[in-house]
Design a protein around this motif. Structure first.
Motif, PDB file in Angstrom:
ATOM      1  N   LYS A  82       0.803  -1.221   0.000  1.00  0.00           N
ATOM      2  CA  LYS A  82       0.000   0.000   0.000  1.00  0.00           C
ATOM      3  C   LYS A  82       0.838   1.274   0.000  1.00  0.00           C
ATOM      4  CE  LYS A  82      -3.773  -2.284   2.456  1.00  0.00           C
ATOM      5  NZ  LYS A  82      -4.603  -2.303   3.698  1.00  0.00           N
ATOM      6  N   GLY A  83       2.151   1.138   0.030  1.00  0.00           N
ATOM      7  CA  GLY A  83       2.981   2.339   0.037  1.00  0.00           C
ATOM      8  C   GLY A  83       4.145   2.223   0.995  1.00  0.00           C
ATOM      9  N   LYS A  84       4.784   3.368   1.249  1.00  0.00           N
ATOM     10  CA  LYS A  84       6.002   3.382   2.055  1.00  0.00           C
ATOM     11  C   LYS A  84       5.766   2.890   3.476  1.00  0.00           C
ATOM     12  CE  LYS A  84       9.917   6.334   3.245  1.00  0.00           C
ATOM     13  NZ  LYS A  84      10.513   7.687   3.112  1.00  0.00           N
ATOM     14  N   GLU A  85       4.668   3.334   4.111  1.00  0.00           N
ATOM     15  CA  GLU A  85       4.398   2.918   5.483  1.00  0.00           C
ATOM     16  C   GLU A  85       4.205   1.410   5.563  1.00  0.00           C
ATOM     17  OE1 GLU A  85       4.473   4.493   8.459  1.00  0.00           O
ATOM     18  OE2 GLU A  85       5.465   5.974   7.211  1.00  0.00           O
ATOM     19  N   ASP A  86       3.494   0.875   4.598  1.00  0.00           N
ATOM     20  CA  ASP A  86       3.262  -0.563   4.553  1.00  0.00           C
ATOM     21  C   ASP A  86       4.584  -1.310   4.389  1.00  0.00           C
ATOM     22  OD1 ASP A  86       1.436  -2.885   4.300  1.00  0.00           O
ATOM     23  OD2 ASP A  86       2.291  -2.998   2.287  1.00  0.00           O
ATOM     24  N   TYR A  87       5.455  -0.767   3.529  1.00  0.00           N
ATOM     25  CA  TYR A  87       6.760  -1.403   3.306  1.00  0.00           C
ATOM     26  C   TYR A  87       7.624  -1.360   4.569  1.00  0.00           C
ATOM     27  CZ  TYR A  87      11.485  -2.112   1.457  1.00  0.00           C
ATOM     28  OH  TYR A  87      12.766  -2.569   1.247  1.00  0.00           O
TER      29      TYR A  87
END
Length: 441
Positions: A82-87
């Motif tokens: 879902k994006g940087k935070e998810d990564y």
């Protein structure tokens, strides 16, 4: 903006001219850079079908655009999420971190860059970590400041904790040993017993900067008995100093002979190739793309003290983020406020403390003190975060600088401010403004 985001923006400009408008708007614009690993940038995609389409039809053009950016990034990998935070959450969930003890978990044998100047202490430290009490006892490591002695001490501690968790490992600076002894004497016999129990009932004792035993007669006597007790029990002792035992003035002869009774390991200043390799490793740890020419420039002009070199690299990286510019040799020289070949400046903890105090209009005593008022606690946390970000210092050292606090307090402050930067616009702006002020000093 992270350096890999700046790099990706450069690649986007070329991709816009190399792929069709439909492919660019449908696929390329939905790729989000979230990290880099070695020579690869990590791009986040929303689903598996999207990733498959990128891999099948656009991968060659993306690689070509990255190669043409001449940043050292030549490839990419895809992360479905879902994006940087998810990564970042994925990385946290899948990390194998070492817990416990006032030892920096980042200081391991794997993160230690080995070269001709330090391969001897690396091999000796690894042997001790794998067979404590059997290989070399004591192991006495000496050399100038900023050459990796503390790194090896903590690498030994981390290795033993990971592979032999039943062993009791104690790391302390000579100053801590002395201060705890003084406290035990002032508080009476019970505290004295606790002090001796703490230092003598260990399997591995790691003491940093034993040269500070000089002139301290009571401390030397206590250390002498602690040393003897541990050696008799075949417990491992590892010591570091800025000079060999025989050159430590006002150190008792009986301690000098005992220190020399094991293995003396001398660490020399690193050569140019090793300095470049160390800076490359540190840049990767900071998730930053730095061209080899910039690393060579820093290594050639920044001196032999690794701690100072890393501080200069950190300053260049933050200057790049603040300016949202790719890192070049000219930009590095600009960040360090010099012309190429000139004398460089380095960030000091006092500079950061002064900037924070001036920014928040509080006194240094209030910043470093024990008051829990919000107007002091938040600047204190920000100060710890900035020192951790802008300087290459162990967490325990940062805690000592900020009013003698425990390393866990620094971890709490660092993590809290990192989270606020993501969720609180005011905090993010304050941090950027402070970094600008510090870099201009």
């Amino acid at each position: 903006m992270e350096s890999y985001e700046i790099l990706w923006n450069g690649a986007l400009e070329e991709l816009e001219t190399k792929v069709s408008a439909i492919s660019y708007s449908t696929y390329i614009t939905r790729l989000t850079p979230v990290d880099f690993k070695g020579n690869k940038i990590v791009l986040c995609v929303p689903n598996e079908l999207f990733a498959k389409q990128i891999a099948n039809s656009l991968s060659d053009k993306i690689r070509a655009a990255l190669i043409n950016s001449k940043s050292g990034i030549t490839d990419f990998e895809l992360y479905v999420g879902k994006g940087k935070e998810d990564y970042m959450q994925y990385l946290r969930n899948n990390s194998d971190t070492l817990q416990g003890g006032p030892v920096n978990p980042a200081f391991t044998f794997d993160s230690f860059v080995v070269g001709p100047s330090n391969e001897y202490i690396y091999a000796a430290g690894k042997a001790v970590a794998e067979n404590p009490g059997e290989a070399y006892n004591p192991l006495f490591i000496y050399g100038g400041t900023g050459l990796g002695k503390t790194h090896i001490l903590m690498a030994i501690a981390n290795h033993i904790k990971l592979h032999s968790p039943s062993l009791n490992v104690l790391y302390a600076t000579c100053e801590q040993f002395t201060n705890q002894l003084i406290e035990s004497i002032s508080r009476g016999s019970n505290k004295g017993s606790e002090f001796r129990s703490r230092y003598r009932n260990v399997d591995v004792l790691l003491i940093d900067d034993v040269q500070f035993l000089a002139k301290k007669e009571s401390t030397q006597m206590e250390f002498f008995h602690t040393f003897n007790e541990l050696v008799l029990q075949n417990k491992q002792i590892v010591l570091t100093s800025d000079r060999p035992p025989k050159e430590i003035e006002l150190l008792e002869d009986r301690l000098k002979t005992r220190f020399e009774g094991g293995l003396l390991a001398d660490v020399q200043p690193p050569d140019l190739e090793t300095r470049i390799a160390i800076l490359k490793k540190k840049a990767e740890e900071k998730k930053c793309v730095v061209d080899i020419k910039v690393l060579a420039y820093l290594a050639e002009t920044g001196g032999e003290d690794i701690r100072t070199l890393i501080g200069k690299l950190t300053k260049v990286i933050f200057f790049s983020k603040l300016q949202e510019r790719a890192i070049t040799v000219d930009m590095a020289a600009e960040a360090l406020k010099e012309s190429i070949g000139g004398e460089q400046e380095e960030i000091k903890a006092d500079d950061i403390i002064k900037c924070v105090c001036e920014f928040f209009k509080i006194s240094k005593n209030d910043l470093l003190g024990k008051k829990r008022n919000k107007e002091f606690v938040e600047p204190r946390h920000i100060c710890m975060y900035l020192i951790n970000e802008l300087m290459s210092l162990p967490l325990m050292t940062i805690g000592q600088i900020i009013g003698g606090r425990d390393y866990t307090t620094v971890i709490h402050a660092r993590d809290k401010i990192e989270e606020l930067i993501k969720t609180n616009h005011k905090t993010a702006v304050q941090i950027n403004d402070l970094k600008n002020l510090i870099l201009k000093k």
